[in-house]
Design a protein around this motif. Structure first.
Motif, PDB file in Angstrom:
ATOM      1  N   GLU A 150      40.110  32.775  18.943  1.00  7.30           N
ATOM      2  CA  GLU A 150      39.212  33.912  19.319  1.00  7.30           C
ATOM      3  C   GLU A 150      39.892  35.025  19.957  1.00  7.30           C
ATOM      4  O   GLU A 150      39.987  36.180  19.447  1.00  7.30           O
ATOM      5  CB  GLU A 150      38.058  33.391  20.196  1.00  7.30           C
ATOM      6  CG  GLU A 150      36.892  34.152  20.083  1.00  7.30           C
ATOM      7  CD  GLU A 150      36.572  35.082  21.145  1.00  7.30           C
ATOM      8  OE1 GLU A 150      35.607  36.055  21.176  1.00  7.30           O
ATOM      9  OE2 GLU A 150      37.625  35.239  21.935  1.00  7.30           O
ATOM     10  N   GLU A 151      40.641  34.814  21.121  1.00  8.36           N
ATOM     11  CA  GLU A 151      41.240  35.782  21.946  1.00  8.36           C
ATOM     12  C   GLU A 151      42.279  36.498  21.172  1.00  8.36           C
ATOM     13  O   GLU A 151      42.594  37.492  21.539  1.00  8.36           O
ATOM     14  CB  GLU A 151      41.629  35.355  23.274  1.00  8.36           C
ATOM     15  CG  GLU A 151      40.538  34.446  24.048  1.00  8.36           C
ATOM     16  CD  GLU A 151      39.549  35.395  24.631  1.00  8.36           C
ATOM     17  OE1 GLU A 151      39.432  36.466  24.304  1.00  8.36           O
ATOM     18  OE2 GLU A 151      38.669  34.678  25.277  1.00  8.36           O
ATOM     19  N   HIS A 182      39.375  37.075  31.528  1.00  3.67           N
ATOM     20  CA  HIS A 182      40.838  37.598  30.900  1.00  3.67           C
ATOM     21  C   HIS A 182      41.602  37.935  32.075  1.00  3.67           C
ATOM     22  O   HIS A 182      42.317  39.095  32.189  1.00  3.67           O
ATOM     23  CB  HIS A 182      40.540  38.522  29.982  1.00  3.67           C
ATOM     24  CG  HIS A 182      39.677  38.283  28.829  1.00  3.67           C
ATOM     25  ND1 HIS A 182      39.286  39.172  27.748  1.00  3.67           N
ATOM     26  CD2 HIS A 182      39.128  37.151  28.356  1.00  3.67           C
ATOM     27  CE1 HIS A 182      38.434  38.705  26.881  1.00  3.67           C
ATOM     28  NE2 HIS A 182      38.366  37.376  27.259  1.00  3.67           N
ATOM     29  N   ASP A 213      34.649  31.596  30.168  1.00  6.59           N
ATOM     30  CA  ASP A 213      35.008  32.126  28.788  1.00  6.59           C
ATOM     31  C   ASP A 213      36.088  31.377  28.220  1.00  6.59           C
ATOM     32  O   ASP A 213      37.264  31.307  28.544  1.00  6.59           O
ATOM     33  CB  ASP A 213      35.386  33.570  28.990  1.00  6.59           C
ATOM     34  CG  ASP A 213      35.885  33.947  27.726  1.00  6.59           C
ATOM     35  OD1 ASP A 213      35.560  33.762  26.421  1.00  6.59           O
ATOM     36  OD2 ASP A 213      36.712  35.348  27.827  1.00  6.59           O
TER      37      ASP A 213
HETATM   38 ZN   LIG Z   1      37.288  36.068  25.778  1.00 12.72          ZN
END
Ligand SMILES: [Zn+2]
Length: 448
Positions: free
Chosen positions: A181-182, A320, A149
């Motif tokens: 994105e995060e 994450h 990711d």
């Molecule tokens: Zn992510």
């Protein structure tokens, strides 16, 4: 005897109208597992690629990562006579925009455009993400390798550029690295707005987010299945009145499961089934995972067709997460968890979809349908320049995929004798001389 068999085969192909292009098999074979591996390793080795991380160092942080991505695209471009236009697209996001923006930050995307020969302003886009995170979304210094990711999606886009830059296509192909994105989908917001401001005609966006995990947290191991997420209908937030009108029309004429992103999802599904029959594409009829998000959404918000391609079985101990071992479980999104044969297959799904769409004419933009209280359905569409013919598709209302079709030439209307309008959904695609098909347009006009 040999000749007789092959002519029978040829006849068979003509009769059923199945058209496959040998070039597409070459495009599958050219995707390199080794290069994907190297690129994911390189991206993970930047320590963290958090959107708020260091931008000065040449070895650590998102600055180093994006400079490396840009230099890779430039190296690929050199190999194809400068066939890629490579640049940064960026937006300043101010501190406090949301709780995850704890300081002003320049959200920088890396863009590589392979310009189309016939339709330079039509774009098919493949995106991955540059940024990564650990348990605390605002921790921008700890190691966040983000191998799956989303170094996999980013590496996939770079590899797609290597493969497809060896060919020429009628429409433009964009290989895109998005940041932020995060922290709240900021890169996608910035880039989709940029594309809209530039009047880009976007055929579709294939957002790849996590394409390398085959061992699910539930114990299932599966290297064939992948998911295609698509929202049901466009919810273009910029025009609320149009939205209400469209919702009203759907009550009477249908279209609840036939938005533009859904047609793109079906195209990926069909292309995969045709050229990679060993794979098991799984269409999921929702925007994204339950309550979760991804970078395809900002494109949807501006009315563009955009989908998410990802693994079928996630492992949450590797997403994450701070890197640590707890109760014998190795937490963290590290390199060794990524399955590269699978990452290669999903990258190939993207390359064949883009090669097909970039070789096809535009879809008809006006499709009318009629046949209320009649025995046969009627369809009518606009002439598409560059189309050799059209394919009329229909399916049962409960079918997720287009199951019936009829190819027509030299006409822009047809009556499907005995096919009752009430019992099916219909659509029309444009077909090129070379056999490549556009996305399918769901009717947007009623014929009286
Ligand atoms: Zn992510």
């Amino acid at each position: 005897m040999k000749i007789a068999i092959s002519s029978i085969l040829l006849l068979f192909c003509i009769v059923i109208g199945a058209q496959t292009d040998p070039k597409i098999y070459d495009i599958i074979a050219a995707v390199s597992e080794e290069r994907l591996k190297n690129d994911v390793q390189t991206l993970a080795d930047f320590g963290t690629r958090h959107t708020l991380s260091d931008t000065i160092s040449n070895t650590r942080g998102i600055g180093a990562a994006r400079r490396w991505i840009k230099s890779e695209f430039e190296a690929i471009s050199k190999e194809c006579n400068n066939c890629l236009e490579v640049f940064y697209q960026s937006n300043l996001v101010e501190k406090g925009t949301n709780q995850r923006i704890v300081k002003d930050v320049n959200v920088v995307n890396v863009v590589a455009i392979q310009r189309g020969t016939t339709y330079p302003n039509r774009y098919i886009i493949m995106s991955g993400d540059i940024d990564s995170r650990v348990s605390d979304p605002n921790d921008y210094t700890s190691d966040a390798p983000g191998a799956n990711d989303n170094a996999t999606g980013m590496a996939g886009a770079i590899e797609a550029a290597r493969v497809l830059s060896q060919y020429k296509f009628e429409s433009s192909i964009v290989y895109l690295g998005l940041s932020g994105e995060e922290q709240g989908l900021f890169g996608g917001q910035g880039f989709s707005k940029y594309a809209k401001d530039q009047n880009w005609q976007i055929i579709g966006v294939l957002n790849n987010d996590m394409i390398g995990n085959i061992a699910g947290v539930d114990g299932v191991i599966d290297n064939r299945t992948f998911r295609i997420f698509s929202e049901p209908v466009t919810t273009d937030e910029t025009d609320p009145i149009k939205l209400i009108q469209q919702a009203k029309a759907r009550r009477f004429y249908g279209g609840e499961v036939d938005g533009i992103s859904r047609q793109l999802a079906r195209y990926v599904y069909t292309t995969t089934k045709t050229y990679m029959p060993e794979m098991n594409p799984m269409m999921v009829y929702r925007l994204d995972r339950f309550g979760r998000g991804g970078h395809h959404r900002p494109f949807n918000d501006l009315g563009f067709a955009s989908i998410r391609i990802m693994e079928a079985h996630e492992n949450y101990t590797q997403q994450h997460q701070d890197i640590r071992t707890e109760n014998g479980i190795a937490y963290g999104d590290t390199f060794e968890h990524v399955n590269f044969p699978y990452c290669k297959k999903l990258t190939a799904v993207n390359t064949i979809t883009m090669a097909s769409l970039a070789s096809a004419p535009p879809a008809p933009d006006q499709v009318g349908i009629g046949g209320i209280v009649e025995a046969s359905a009627k369809l009518q569409w606009n002439t598409v320049e560059g189309a050799k013919g059209y394919k009329i598709y229909w399916r049962d209302t409960t079918s997720p995929t287009w199951n019936h079709s009829r190819y027509v030439k030299d006409v822009t209307e047809i009556t499907l004798e005995g096919i009752v309008i009430d019992n099916f959904f219909f659509g029309v695609a444009a077909v090129a001389e070379n056999g490549y098909e556009s996305l399918i347009t769901f009717p947007n006009k009623i014929l009286r």
